[in-house]
Design a protein around this motif. Structure first.
Motif, PDB file in Angstrom:
ATOM      1  N   THR A   1       0.927  -1.401  -0.146  1.00  7.84           N
ATOM      2  CA  THR A   1      -0.054   0.030   0.023  1.00  7.84           C
ATOM      3  C   THR A   1       0.804   1.058   0.180  1.00  7.84           C
ATOM      4  N   GLY A   2       2.318   0.910   0.065  1.00 13.52           N
ATOM      5  CA  GLY A   2       3.182   2.170  -0.333  1.00 13.52           C
ATOM      6  C   GLY A   2       4.045   2.216   1.330  1.00 13.52           C
ATOM      7  N   GLY A   3       3.343   1.629   1.401  1.00 13.12           N
ATOM      8  CA  GLY A   3       4.329   2.037   2.868  1.00 13.12           C
ATOM      9  C   GLY A   3       5.926   1.585   3.187  1.00 13.12           C
ATOM     10  N   ILE A   4       6.263   1.712   2.303  1.00 11.12           N
ATOM     11  CA  ILE A   4       7.688   1.289   2.133  1.00 11.12           C
ATOM     12  C   ILE A   4       8.198   2.393   1.886  1.00 11.12           C
ATOM     13  N   THR A   5       7.481   3.633   1.653  1.00 13.17           N
ATOM     14  CA  THR A   5       7.586   4.869   0.993  1.00 13.17           C
ATOM     15  C   THR A   5       7.762   5.709   2.041  1.00 13.17           C
ATOM     16  N   VAL A   6       6.486   5.828   3.023  1.00 15.03           N
ATOM     17  CA  VAL A   6       5.966   6.072   4.488  1.00 15.03           C
ATOM     18  C   VAL A   6       7.297   5.944   5.247  1.00 15.03           C
ATOM     19  N   PHE A   7       7.811   4.694   4.879  1.00 13.99           N
ATOM     20  CA  PHE A   7       8.473   4.176   6.354  1.00 13.99           C
ATOM     21  C   PHE A   7      10.578   4.798   6.080  1.00 13.99           C
ATOM     22  N   SER A   8      10.380   4.780   4.544  1.00 16.45           N
ATOM     23  CA  SER A   8      12.073   5.347   4.222  1.00 16.45           C
ATOM     24  C   SER A   8      12.371   6.936   4.439  1.00 16.45           C
ATOM     25  N   SER A   9      11.015   7.541   4.615  1.00 11.17           N
ATOM     26  CA  SER A   9      11.048   8.775   4.105  1.00 11.17           C
ATOM     27  C   SER A   9      11.025   9.251   5.447  1.00 11.17           C
ATOM     28  N   ALA A  10      10.511   8.723   6.768  1.00 16.81           N
ATOM     29  CA  ALA A  10      11.140   8.795   7.765  1.00 16.81           C
ATOM     30  C   ALA A  10      12.462   8.507   8.413  1.00 16.81           C
ATOM     31  N   TYR A  11      12.816   7.077   8.288  1.00 13.32           N
ATOM     32  CA  TYR A  11      14.087   6.809   8.424  1.00 13.32           C
ATOM     33  C   TYR A  11      14.899   7.530   8.290  1.00 13.32           C
ATOM     34  N   CYS A  12      14.959   7.835   7.057  1.00 14.64           N
ATOM     35  CA  CYS A  12      16.330   8.960   6.202  1.00 14.64           C
ATOM     36  C   CYS A  12      16.086  10.664   6.492  1.00 14.64           C
ATOM     37  N   GLY A  13      14.869  10.420   7.026  1.00 15.80           N
ATOM     38  CA  GLY A  13      14.261  12.024   6.978  1.00 15.80           C
ATOM     39  C   GLY A  13      15.541  12.130   8.505  1.00 15.80           C
ATOM     40  N   LEU A  14      14.383  11.229   9.650  1.00 14.64           N
ATOM     41  CA  LEU A  14      15.122  11.029  10.994  1.00 14.64           C
ATOM     42  C   LEU A  14      16.921  10.977  10.642  1.00 14.64           C
ATOM     43  N   ASP A  15      17.481  10.298  10.186  1.00 15.23           N
ATOM     44  CA  ASP A  15      18.986  10.436  10.228  1.00 15.23           C
ATOM     45  C   ASP A  15      20.007  11.945   9.945  1.00 15.23           C
ATOM     46  N   ALA A  16      19.044  12.112   8.377  1.00 21.01           N
ATOM     47  CA  ALA A  16      19.272  13.239   8.234  1.00 21.01           C
ATOM     48  C   ALA A  16      18.933  14.476   9.188  1.00 21.01           C
ATOM     49  N   TRP A  17      17.932  14.178   9.372  1.00 19.99           N
ATOM     50  CA  TRP A  17      17.809  15.401  10.505  1.00 19.99           C
ATOM     51  C   TRP A  17      19.079  15.418  12.105  1.00 19.99           C
ATOM     52  N   LYS A  18      19.587  14.545  12.554  1.00 15.94           N
ATOM     53  CA  LYS A  18      19.974  13.925  13.285  1.00 15.94           C
ATOM     54  C   LYS A  18      21.379  14.774  12.727  1.00 15.94           C
ATOM     55  N   LEU A  19      22.196  14.287  11.430  1.00 16.61           N
ATOM     56  CA  LEU A  19      22.987  14.844  10.884  1.00 16.61           C
ATOM     57  C   LEU A  19      23.057  16.379  10.879  1.00 16.61           C
ATOM     58  N   PHE A  20      22.166  16.926  10.027  1.00 17.44           N
ATOM     59  CA  PHE A  20      21.194  18.487  10.717  1.00 17.44           C
ATOM     60  C   PHE A  20      21.658  19.306  12.293  1.00 17.44           C
ATOM     61  N   LEU A  21      21.402  18.705  12.739  1.00 18.05           N
ATOM     62  CA  LEU A  21      21.495  19.024  14.064  1.00 18.05           C
ATOM     63  C   LEU A  21      22.832  18.849  14.538  1.00 18.05           C
ATOM     64  N   ARG A  22      23.819  17.444  14.634  1.00 16.45           N
ATOM     65  CA  ARG A  22      25.231  17.706  14.482  1.00 16.45           C
ATOM     66  C   ARG A  22      26.253  18.540  13.972  1.00 16.45           C
ATOM     67  N   THR A  23      25.750  19.139  12.662  1.00 12.68           N
ATOM     68  CA  THR A  23      26.828  20.243  12.305  1.00 12.68           C
ATOM     69  C   THR A  23      26.116  21.338  12.240  1.00 12.68           C
ATOM     70  N   ASN A  24      25.178  21.338  13.343  1.00 16.82           N
ATOM     71  CA  ASN A  24      25.098  23.209  12.911  1.00 16.82           C
ATOM     72  C   ASN A  24      25.265  22.998  14.689  1.00 16.82           C
ATOM     73  N   ASN A  25      25.481  21.896  15.692  1.00 16.91           N
ATOM     74  CA  ASN A  25      26.246  22.160  17.499  1.00 16.91           C
ATOM     75  C   ASN A  25      25.053  22.098  17.480  1.00 16.91           C
TER      76      ASN A  25
END
Length: 294
Positions: free
Chosen positions: A28-52
């Motif tokens: 039902t398209g759920g892998i797109t939902v999960f991948s968006s949340a999973y990859c978005g969360l990893d990128a968010w953590k990197l964004f926070l670390r990059t900006n101290n």
């Protein structure tokens, strides 16, 4: 080929993080939902670390193993921002935190064809009409959506009472539900609510055309899946969608692409910063433009 643009937000839209539990009906398209949340969360953590900026201890994961169907409490090492599960309704209640429940449904015939074709691709086997007919006749492949949302096991026959239970569960417990036509909107809501980067997504978990099967829906299929047909029609007519959020897009973007072969594949994210709004056409962005930006 165009990619889907799933807009995030520079700050959590509600001022704090909101955890979601996604009841993932297969195909039902759920892998797109999960991948968006999973990859978005990893990128968010990197964004926070990059900006101290201090990074909260949260994670994204899945609960698919049958071991989680016991009555034991489910514990995680850190709070979850997003959990997805193929398991029957009720597993979320054994996790020691509150969630916003969400799900997406698909027309039963299209979902059944997609599930069969996907399994043939992963097995690298040619599809056949006779095998597909046998596949749809198995109890575990009948009324799949009703069973999951009513809390039944796949091999349990579903009755009218189970359809009513699925409808009550949706009405009484779910923050949002809709059909695959609502996928981009609901996924964007998850990202925006939690202040995650924008996601630019290839079609995730696609089935190659050589494995797809084309045939007309049969009376036998409609009879076996009458409950799912009613459930899907009800959700399509009365979706529960949150109000759109008015928030600034994130300054970072995550491109999520599928890599691998027919038997196995994975998502490969790439992160870049910058405003790409001028390249957007609605919720689509050109792959050629993205390649130039990267």
């Amino acid at each position: 080929m165009d990619f889907d643009y799933i807009q995030g937000a520079l700050q959590p839209a509600e001022g704090k993080l909101a955890p979601y539990f996604f009841y993932h009906v297969k195909k039902t398209g759920g892998i797109t939902v999960f991948s968006s949340a999973y990859c978005g969360l990893d990128a968010w953590k990197l964004f926070l670390r990059t900006n101290n900026i201090s990074c909260p201890d949260v994670f994204c994961g899945r609960l698919d193993d049958n071991k989680y169907q016991s009555n034991q409490e489910i514990r995680f090492a850190a709070p979850a921002m997003f959990i997805a599960s193929h398991l029957p309704f009720g597993v979320h209640a054994r996790v020691r935190q509150a969630f916003r429940l969400m799900t997406l449904l698909r027309d039963p015939w299209g979902r059944a064809k997609s599930q069969y074709s996907y399994l043939k691709m992963r097995a690298t086997e040619s599809p056949s009409l006779d095998e597909f007919a046998a596949f749809t006749a198995k109890e575990e492949n009948c009324n799949v959506m009703t069973k999951q949302l009513a809390g039944l096991q796949p091999d349990q026959p579903a009755r009218d009472a189970d359809l009513q239970q699925a409808l009550r569960n949706l009405t009484d417990h779910f923050f949002a539900f809709g059909t695959i036509q609502d996928l981009i909107f609901l996924t964007s809501h998850i990202l925006q609510t939690n202040g995650l980067p924008n996601v630019i997504s290839d079609r995730i978990n696609p089935t190659r055309s050589i494995y797809k099967i084309e045939c007309e829906e049969t009376d036998a299929f409609r009879d076996r899946n009458a409950l799912d047909i009613q459930l899907y029609d009800w959700v399509r007519a009365t979706p529960r969608l949150p109000d759109p959020l008015d928030c600034q897009p994130h300054s970072w973007n995550v491109i999520v692409q599928e890599v691998g072969g027919d038997a196995i594949s994975e998502q490969k994210p790439r992160v870049f910063s910058g405003n790409i709004s001028r390249y957007l056409k609605g919720t689509k962005v050109s792959k050629d433009i993205l390649d130039a930006l990267n």
